[in-house]
Design an enzyme around this catalytic site. Structure first.
Site, PDB file in Angstrom:
ATOM      1  N   GLU A  29       0.864  -1.190   0.000  1.00 56.17           N
ATOM      2  CA  GLU A  29       0.000   0.000   0.000  1.00 56.17           C
ATOM      3  C   GLU A  29       0.899   1.237   0.000  1.00 56.17           C
ATOM      4  O   GLU A  29       1.813   1.370   0.820  1.00 56.17           O
ATOM      5  CB  GLU A  29      -0.902  -0.023   1.250  1.00 56.17           C
ATOM      6  CG  GLU A  29      -1.836   1.169   1.295  1.00 56.17           C
ATOM      7  CD  GLU A  29      -3.134   0.894   2.064  1.00 56.17           C
ATOM      8  OE1 GLU A  29      -3.396  -0.261   2.440  1.00 56.17           O
ATOM      9  OE2 GLU A  29      -3.883   1.860   2.277  1.00 56.17           O
ATOM     10  N   ARG A  30       0.641   2.114  -0.958  1.00 58.18           N
ATOM     11  CA  ARG A  30       1.440   3.339  -1.137  1.00 58.18           C
ATOM     12  C   ARG A  30       2.920   3.011  -1.374  1.00 58.18           C
ATOM     13  O   ARG A  30       3.814   3.735  -0.917  1.00 58.18           O
ATOM     14  CB  ARG A  30       1.296   4.286   0.050  1.00 58.18           C
ATOM     15  CG  ARG A  30      -0.134   4.544   0.456  1.00 58.18           C
ATOM     16  CD  ARG A  30      -1.001   5.024  -0.675  1.00 58.18           C
ATOM     17  NE  ARG A  30      -2.405   5.112  -0.282  1.00 58.18           N
ATOM     18  CZ  ARG A  30      -3.373   5.400  -1.142  1.00 58.18           C
ATOM     19  NH1 ARG A  30      -3.122   5.580  -2.436  1.00 58.18           N
ATOM     20  NH2 ARG A  30      -4.617   5.482  -0.727  1.00 58.18           N
ATOM     21  N   ASN A  52      -3.400  -1.695   7.666  1.00 54.58           N
ATOM     22  CA  ASN A  52      -4.692  -2.229   7.217  1.00 54.58           C
ATOM     23  C   ASN A  52      -4.482  -3.743   7.208  1.00 54.58           C
ATOM     24  O   ASN A  52      -4.050  -4.317   6.217  1.00 54.58           O
ATOM     25  CB  ASN A  52      -5.054  -1.709   5.824  1.00 54.58           C
ATOM     26  CG  ASN A  52      -5.393  -0.223   5.871  1.00 54.58           C
ATOM     27  OD1 ASN A  52      -5.832   0.296   6.896  1.00 54.58           O
ATOM     28  ND2 ASN A  52      -5.189   0.465   4.771  1.00 54.58           N
ATOM     29  N   GLU A  84     -10.653   4.432   8.999  1.00 54.39           N
ATOM     30  CA  GLU A  84     -10.792   4.044   7.600  1.00 54.39           C
ATOM     31  C   GLU A  84     -11.267   2.598   7.450  1.00 54.39           C
ATOM     32  O   GLU A  84     -10.710   1.814   6.699  1.00 54.39           O
ATOM     33  CB  GLU A  84      -9.464   4.260   6.863  1.00 54.39           C
ATOM     34  CG  GLU A  84      -9.023   5.713   6.887  1.00 54.39           C
ATOM     35  CD  GLU A  84      -7.774   6.005   6.058  1.00 54.39           C
ATOM     36  OE1 GLU A  84      -6.934   5.107   5.925  1.00 54.39           O
ATOM     37  OE2 GLU A  84      -7.676   7.130   5.549  1.00 54.39           O
ATOM     38  N   ARG A 138     -11.739  17.557  10.321  1.00 60.03           N
ATOM     39  CA  ARG A 138     -10.929  16.335  10.468  1.00 60.03           C
ATOM     40  C   ARG A 138      -9.643  16.612  11.257  1.00 60.03           C
ATOM     41  O   ARG A 138      -9.140  15.741  11.975  1.00 60.03           O
ATOM     42  CB  ARG A 138     -10.604  15.795   9.073  1.00 60.03           C
ATOM     43  CG  ARG A 138      -9.613  14.648   9.088  1.00 60.03           C
ATOM     44  CD  ARG A 138      -9.458  14.046   7.714  1.00 60.03           C
ATOM     45  NE  ARG A 138      -8.260  13.236   7.654  1.00 60.03           N
ATOM     46  CZ  ARG A 138      -7.777  12.722   6.543  1.00 60.03           C
ATOM     47  NH1 ARG A 138      -8.398  12.905   5.397  1.00 60.03           N
ATOM     48  NH2 ARG A 138      -6.689  11.982   6.558  1.00 60.03           N
ATOM     49  N   LYS A 154       0.847  10.682  13.604  1.00 58.94           N
ATOM     50  CA  LYS A 154       1.439  11.188  12.362  1.00 58.94           C
ATOM     51  C   LYS A 154       1.990  12.585  12.601  1.00 58.94           C
ATOM     52  O   LYS A 154       1.488  13.320  13.465  1.00 58.94           O
ATOM     53  CB  LYS A 154       0.402  11.223  11.245  1.00 58.94           C
ATOM     54  CG  LYS A 154       0.068   9.841  10.685  1.00 58.94           C
ATOM     55  CD  LYS A 154      -0.764   9.919   9.409  1.00 58.94           C
ATOM     56  CE  LYS A 154      -1.106   8.500   8.948  1.00 58.94           C
ATOM     57  NZ  LYS A 154      -1.894   8.476   7.696  1.00 58.94           N
ATOM     58  N   ASP A 208      -2.629  14.338   7.026  1.00 61.64           N
ATOM     59  CA  ASP A 208      -2.148  13.066   6.502  1.00 61.64           C
ATOM     60  C   ASP A 208      -0.901  13.211   5.644  1.00 61.64           C
ATOM     61  O   ASP A 208      -0.997  13.134   4.415  1.00 61.64           O
ATOM     62  CB  ASP A 208      -3.268  12.420   5.673  1.00 61.64           C
ATOM     63  CG  ASP A 208      -2.992  10.968   5.350  1.00 61.64           C
ATOM     64  OD1 ASP A 208      -1.983  10.452   5.840  1.00 61.64           O
ATOM     65  OD2 ASP A 208      -3.782  10.365   4.617  1.00 61.64           O
ATOM     66  N   GLU A 254       3.829   9.157  -0.676  1.00 60.71           N
ATOM     67  CA  GLU A 254       2.441   9.073  -1.134  1.00 60.71           C
ATOM     68  C   GLU A 254       1.948  10.395  -1.711  1.00 60.71           C
ATOM     69  O   GLU A 254       1.302  10.420  -2.755  1.00 60.71           O
ATOM     70  CB  GLU A 254       1.549   8.647   0.043  1.00 60.71           C
ATOM     71  CG  GLU A 254       0.083   8.593  -0.313  1.00 60.71           C
ATOM     72  CD  GLU A 254      -0.803   8.111   0.845  1.00 60.71           C
ATOM     73  OE1 GLU A 254      -0.269   7.796   1.924  1.00 60.71           O
ATOM     74  OE2 GLU A 254      -2.023   8.045   0.647  1.00 60.71           O
ATOM     75  N   HIS A 267      -4.134  18.530   0.661  1.00 61.69           N
ATOM     76  CA  HIS A 267      -5.135  17.531   0.293  1.00 61.69           C
ATOM     77  C   HIS A 267      -5.913  17.914  -0.970  1.00 61.69           C
ATOM     78  O   HIS A 267      -7.141  17.832  -1.020  1.00 61.69           O
ATOM     79  CB  HIS A 267      -6.109  17.312   1.465  1.00 61.69           C
ATOM     80  CG  HIS A 267      -6.685  15.932   1.518  1.00 61.69           C
ATOM     81  ND1 HIS A 267      -7.588  15.456   0.581  1.00 61.69           N
ATOM     82  CD2 HIS A 267      -6.480  14.899   2.374  1.00 61.69           C
ATOM     83  CE1 HIS A 267      -7.918  14.230   0.869  1.00 61.69           C
ATOM     84  NE2 HIS A 267      -7.258  13.846   1.941  1.00 61.69           N
TER      85      HIS A 267
HETATM   86  O1  GCW Z   1      -3.295   8.407   4.066  1.00 65.01           O
HETATM   87  C1  GCW Z   1      -3.887   7.268   4.243  1.00 65.01           C
HETATM   88  C2  GCW Z   1      -3.402   6.400   3.127  1.00 65.01           C
HETATM   89  C3  GCW Z   1      -3.829   4.986   3.376  1.00 65.01           C
HETATM   90  C4  GCW Z   1      -3.238   4.564   4.725  1.00 65.01           C
HETATM   91  C5  GCW Z   1      -3.747   5.500   5.803  1.00 65.01           C
HETATM   92  C6  GCW Z   1      -3.141   5.211   7.169  1.00 65.01           C
HETATM   93  C7  GCW Z   1      -2.575   2.389   5.439  1.00 65.01           C
HETATM   94  O2  GCW Z   1      -3.907   6.875   1.906  1.00 65.01           O
HETATM   95  O3  GCW Z   1      -3.343   4.194   2.334  1.00 65.01           O
HETATM   96  O4  GCW Z   1      -3.580   3.239   5.025  1.00 65.01           O
HETATM   97  O5  GCW Z   1      -3.394   6.806   5.475  1.00 65.01           O
HETATM   98  O6  GCW Z   1      -2.158   5.847   7.501  1.00 65.01           O
HETATM   99  O7  GCW Z   1      -3.661   4.381   7.877  1.00 65.01           O
END
Ligand code: GCW
Length: 724
Positions: free
Chosen positions: A191-192, A234, A315, A360, A384, A389, A417, A545
């Site tokens: 993923e990414r 995930n 998510e 958010r 984070k 994000d 990403e 974003h």
């Molecule tokens: O920014 C989002 C990403 C998802 C990622 C999520 C996260 C792993 O687009 O791909 O999922 O963050 O950090 O959980």
């Protein structure tokens, strides 16, 4: 006869040709060796000096880690010095001796108690010493892993052409957990990920041990990384089944000598999915014993298993809130399960929900801060770097400093990403440093994010920095040749967040390319400016974003049709006929109130707000006068155009180095810079044409007008973009 001669000359010609190809291949650099190339020192004077100073290695311990130390010093020094450097049983002048003080009398005699205290459990001491009339280099510490890190440091000194004449170095890591988070799925899709498929070949594990696993461990150890989460947040519960645990064990066994602990992501609903239970509610006793037994089972395979990383109620991932329990409740249940084995739980704070109508930006803070003090002491909350994000630029996350009783761990994204993915050259150390150096004002001035996450602000025992990995099975590991520098930067900063971006770029360039002055200086300029340049052509002045949906590649500020409001770029830029930007002050969402007053002050007032974050915190009229004297609209145009033009500058700088770089890497970067330039213009044109529909102002005459229409940019599709 004539025929014979022409045959012979054809053969000779062919032989010559293949020889040339062979020689070229032999010197071709594909990036596989990363920063551990160990090529012979170019400078003859320095080489002769080093050759005089180093004659042998003296390592008498045969533990797995010391074996690794011996092999690395042997191959590193032999390569760098252009002559075989052997391990010896008789101490000689010029020996490099590596041992803990418990292992060697020499080490114990030549280092003081004080020095060992400073080195701590994972640090090291490198010293030039005299012993029985011999001049030696001593690499020592309290642990073998410390010595491994010290050995890599010593090799780095040679790789970067430093003096080794009179060494007196003590170094200890500032954060305890220095980790990579792989977002790797069991089917090897990352993923990414923009560098091929996952390194972990689950199909052939545990029987087939790819050399890559070992080289991955070497590379990590060389920059002090001591933990790796193998699987995607995930998560898939299958990795917790015995069928997969033996595969995980195989990797853990390889990584152990290098000081790297293995962690897994735990799917909260695993008791249902692989345990056959009806619920995953943590108050259910069967659920609790399922996790306790699972932990016991994992530790029977991997006695030093690091613990779990968890993404919950975010998510679509399951979590404790599904049963009306809190994040702390969920984390604590898992923490209890791993506590008997000294395991830890890293619980992510990346949460936001569709049901919650507030900005958010505010949601993670709202969900977590009230839980401060409620987490067990083997839990870290991983936050984070910013509240949205991993954008090209975000102010630091307001949670830093706001949970004094909880160790907060930093989550950076090394994979790009939102920063050009696999095709843009962007050096991330300046981004990491900008966040780490930000002042939270939690305990007055000087309460930097770095002090929050290294535990020093509140005196926490555990601390950590994680980076979402950019590694895949591409021959050069990270896709873009310069993306390796971001892996390197993460490790170096996790070890010591005080190192400057410039030093990191300098080291990486010398080790990865060469010590040529012009090359190092030119590339350093490119690297050090690259992040700011990207911000200008993608997200200037605090925009964020506004990327394409799903794949996140390229601009799409116009997207407004997605189900959840906060998935739409229009939610973030809020452009209208009056202006642009997200009002997060008291007149708007008031996310600003989540910061301490000292921090808040720099952003609160539209007229004094640091312009880097202007549109992050304010909705600003198009005619607003900027510090440059331009109106906001003109400034936006200026940023987008100068950003894209600067990529052209990067290209020219790179091209000036053609004669100094091997053909393969030169060409690769050159082609990628062409893509980056094309993309930068695309971002610029698409964003300005779209925002112009609100500002109703012209793009100033001195700029080339966009060569395509807004409709054209809106029509672009990227169905099979990687990493999605
Ligand atoms: O920014 C989002 C990403 C998802 C990622 C999520 C996260 C792993 O687009 O791909 O999922 O963050 O950090 O959980």
């Amino acid at each position: 006869m004539k025929n014979n001669w022409s045959n012979i000359s054809r053969t000779v010609l062919l032989l010559c040709l293949s020889l040339t190809v062979f020689i070229k291949m032999a010197i071709a650099e594909n990036g596989y060796e990363l920063w551990l190339r160990y090529k012979k020192i170019d400078d003859p004077v320095l080489l002769a000096k080093y050759q005089k100073e180093i004659s042998c290695i003296y390592i008498n311990t045969t533990s797995p880690t010391m074996q690794v130390v011996k092999e690395e010093l042997q191959s590193g020094l032999s390569g760098l010095l252009g002559k075989r450097i052997n391990n010896t049983v008789y101490l000689k002048n010029g020996c490099v001796i590596a041992a803990t003080s418990a292992q060697s009398e020499i080490a114990s005699r030549l280092v003081s108690h004080d020095e060992l205290i400073q080195a701590g459990t994972e640090g090291y001491i490198i010293k030039t010493v005299s012993y029985q009339g011999k001049k030696l280099v001593l690499i020592t510490g309290n642990s073998e892993h410390g010595i491994l890190y010290g050995s890599f440091h010593f090799l780095r000194l040679l790789q970067t052409n430093q003096s080794i004449n009179d060494l007196d170095i003590i170094s200890a890591p500032k954060t305890k957990l220095r980790m990579l988070n792989h977002w790797d799925n069991l089917d090897r899709h990352v993923e990414r990920g923009y560098a091929g498929i996952s390194l972990w070949n689950w199909h052939t594990l545990p029987d087939y041990i790819d050399q890559r696993y070992i080289d991955y461990a070497r590379a990590n150890a060389s920059i002090g990384i001591n933990g790796t989460v193998l699987t995607n947040v995930n998560a898939n519960a299958t990795v917790l089944t015995p069928e997969y645990l033996i595969k995980v064990k195989a990797l853990a066994d390889i990584f152990r000598p290098y000081g790297i602990k293995v962690f897994l992501t735990a799917r909260f609903s695993a008791p249902i999915e692989i345990g056959g239970l009806k619920t995953a509610d943590l108050l259910n006793e069967d659920v609790q014993s399922w996790w306790n037994n699972k932990a016991k089972e994992i530790y029977s395979y991997i006695p030093d298993f690091g613990g779990f990383l968890v993404k919950a109620n975010s998510e679509g991932q399951p979590g404790p809130q599904d049963y009306k329990r809190t994040h702390a409740d969920g984390a604590n249940m898992l923490a209890d399960a791993v506590a008997p084995y000294k395991g830890i739980v890293i619980w992510r704070a990346f949460v936001y929900t569709a049901e919650n109508p507030v900005d958010r930006h505010k949601q993670a803070f709202d969900d977590f801060v009230s839980l401060d003090g409620k987490f067990k002491n083997n839990v870290l909350v991983q936050v984070k770097n910013g509240a949205i994000d991993f954008m090209p630029r975000e102010p630091f996350h307001p949670m830093f400093g706001a949970m004094p009783k909880t160790p907060l761990m930093m989550e950076f994204q090394v994979t790009q990403e939102y920063l050009g993915q696999g095709t843009h050259l962007v050096f991330l150390a300046p981004l990491f440093k900008e966040v780490l150096e930000s002042d939270t004002y939690a305990k007055g001035k000087g309460s930097t994010v770095a002090k929050v996450i290294d535990g020093s602000l509140e005196g926490h025992d555990i601390s950590g920095i994680a980076g979402v990995s950019n590694i895949g099975n591409d021959i050069n590991w990270c896709g873009h040749p310069f993306a390796q520098a971001n892996w390197f930067a993460l490790g170096r900063l996790a070890w010591d967040h005080d190192i400057s971006s410039e030093q990191i770029a300098d080291e990486w360039l010398r080790m990865t390319y060469s010590n040529d002055k012009e090359l190092v200086n030119t590339c350093k300029q490119i690297m050090l400016r690259s992040r700011e340049i990207l911000v200008d052509y993608m997200n200037p002045l605090g925009l964020h974003h506004i990327m394409g949906t799903g794949h996140h590649y390229g601009p799409a500020p116009w997207v407004s049709y997605l189900n959840r409001p906060e998935w739409n770029p229009v939610y973030y830029h809020k452009a209208d006929s009056i202006g642009i930007g997200f009002d997060r002050t008291a007149t708007g969402s008031n996310a600003l109130a989540q910061y301490f007053p000292g921090a808040r002050k720099q952003w609160e007032d539209l007229n004094t707000c640091d312009e880097k974050f202007l549109l992050w915190f304010h909705h600003v009229p198009w005619d607003h006068k900027m510090k440059s004297g331009r109106t906001l609209w003109d400034e936006l145009c200026f940023r987008y155009y100068s950003g894209a033009d600067s990529v052209l500058w990067m290209k020219k700088m790179w091209q000036s180095l053609k004669s100094k770089i091997d053909e393969q890497r030169f060409k690769e970067v050159n082609m990628l810079l062409n893509i980056q330039y094309k993309d930068a213009k695309w971002w610029r044109n698409a964003c300005l044409l779209y925002f112009q529909t609100f500002s109703n102002k012209p793009i100033p005459d001195n700029y080339d007008p966009p060569d395509q229409s807004l409709d054209y940019y809106k029509s672009l599709r990227f169905r099979f973009a990687p990493g999605n």
